[in-house]
Design a protein around this motif. Structure first.
Motif, PDB file in Angstrom:
ATOM      1  N   LEU A  42      28.678  29.320  53.148  1.00 52.46           N
ATOM      2  CA  LEU A  42      30.008  29.652  52.648  1.00 52.46           C
ATOM      3  C   LEU A  42      30.791  30.344  53.759  1.00 52.46           C
ATOM      4  N   ASP A  43      32.084  30.100  53.787  1.00 52.39           N
ATOM      5  CA  ASP A  43      32.955  30.680  54.806  1.00 52.39           C
ATOM      6  C   ASP A  43      33.190  32.153  54.485  1.00 52.39           C
ATOM      7  N   GLU A  44      32.640  33.026  55.291  1.00 50.49           N
ATOM      8  CA  GLU A  44      32.746  34.470  55.060  1.00 50.49           C
ATOM      9  C   GLU A  44      34.202  34.936  55.070  1.00 50.49           C
ATOM     10  N   ASP A  45      35.082  34.240  55.796  1.00 52.00           N
ATOM     11  CA  ASP A  45      36.497  34.626  55.845  1.00 52.00           C
ATOM     12  C   ASP A  45      37.198  34.426  54.502  1.00 52.00           C
ATOM     13  N   ARG A  46      36.619  33.610  53.614  1.00 54.60           N
ATOM     14  CA  ARG A  46      37.227  33.338  52.310  1.00 54.60           C
ATOM     15  C   ARG A  46      36.606  34.189  51.204  1.00 54.60           C
ATOM     16  N   ARG A  47      35.660  35.038  51.574  1.00 54.43           N
ATOM     17  CA  ARG A  47      34.970  35.861  50.594  1.00 54.43           C
ATOM     18  C   ARG A  47      35.924  36.900  50.020  1.00 54.43           C
ATOM     19  N   VAL A  48      35.859  37.072  48.709  1.00 55.78           N
ATOM     20  CA  VAL A  48      36.642  38.101  48.018  1.00 55.78           C
ATOM     21  C   VAL A  48      35.668  39.189  47.575  1.00 55.78           C
ATOM     22  N   PRO A  49      35.933  40.441  47.925  1.00 58.72           N
ATOM     23  CA  PRO A  49      35.040  41.506  47.476  1.00 58.72           C
ATOM     24  C   PRO A  49      34.966  41.523  45.942  1.00 58.72           C
ATOM     25  N   TRP A  50      33.778  41.809  45.409  1.00 58.22           N
ATOM     26  CA  TRP A  50      33.563  41.764  43.969  1.00 58.22           C
ATOM     27  C   TRP A  50      34.588  42.624  43.220  1.00 58.22           C
ATOM     28  N   ALA A  51      34.907  43.800  43.708  1.00 56.28           N
ATOM     29  CA  ALA A  51      35.859  44.696  43.031  1.00 56.28           C
ATOM     30  C   ALA A  51      37.253  44.061  42.929  1.00 56.28           C
ATOM     31  N   ASP A  52      37.586  43.130  43.824  1.00 62.23           N
ATOM     32  CA  ASP A  52      38.898  42.481  43.809  1.00 62.23           C
ATOM     33  C   ASP A  52      38.913  41.177  43.018  1.00 62.23           C
ATOM     34  N   ALA A  53      37.764  40.715  42.574  1.00 59.88           N
ATOM     35  CA  ALA A  53      37.683  39.447  41.834  1.00 59.88           C
ATOM     36  C   ALA A  53      38.084  39.678  40.377  1.00 59.88           C
ATOM     37  N   ASP A  54      38.857  38.763  39.834  1.00 59.32           N
ATOM     38  CA  ASP A  54      39.311  38.884  38.438  1.00 59.32           C
ATOM     39  C   ASP A  54      38.159  38.987  37.453  1.00 59.32           C
ATOM     40  N   ILE A  55      37.060  38.278  37.720  1.00 62.60           N
ATOM     41  CA  ILE A  55      35.956  38.273  36.775  1.00 62.60           C
ATOM     42  C   ILE A  55      35.146  39.565  36.783  1.00 62.60           C
ATOM     43  N   SER A  56      35.406  40.453  37.723  1.00 66.93           N
ATOM     44  CA  SER A  56      34.656  41.719  37.785  1.00 66.93           C
ATOM     45  C   SER A  56      35.179  42.747  36.791  1.00 66.93           C
ATOM     46  N   LYS A  57      36.299  42.474  36.185  1.00 67.06           N
ATOM     47  CA  LYS A  57      36.927  43.452  35.262  1.00 67.06           C
ATOM     48  C   LYS A  57      36.559  43.230  33.839  1.00 67.06           C
TER      49      LYS A  57
END
Length: 57
Positions: A42-57
């Motif tokens: 997976l492209d590390e540059d496209r990674r979204v930190p878990w805290a910023d992901a919509d599904i983490s809320k």
């Protein structure tokens, strides 16, 4: 019946999941027509930190 990869005229790839290989996350792809599979990092540059992901809320 699935074909042998050598007999598959054109692979039809489907993503079947992700896994860690030697500490790097890879997407796993499986051909829908034959027994071939592959993985790609997976492209590390496209990674979204878990805290910023919509599904983490």
């Amino acid at each position: 019946m699935l074909l042998d990869p050598a007999d598959c005229p054109e692979h039809v790839w489907a993503s079947i999941g992700v896994t860690a290989v030697d500490g790097t996350v890879h997407r796993i792809w499986d051909c829908e027509r034959c027994t071939a599979w592959t993985k790609e990092p997976l492209d590390e540059d496209r990674r979204v930190p878990w805290a910023d992901a919509d599904i983490s809320k």
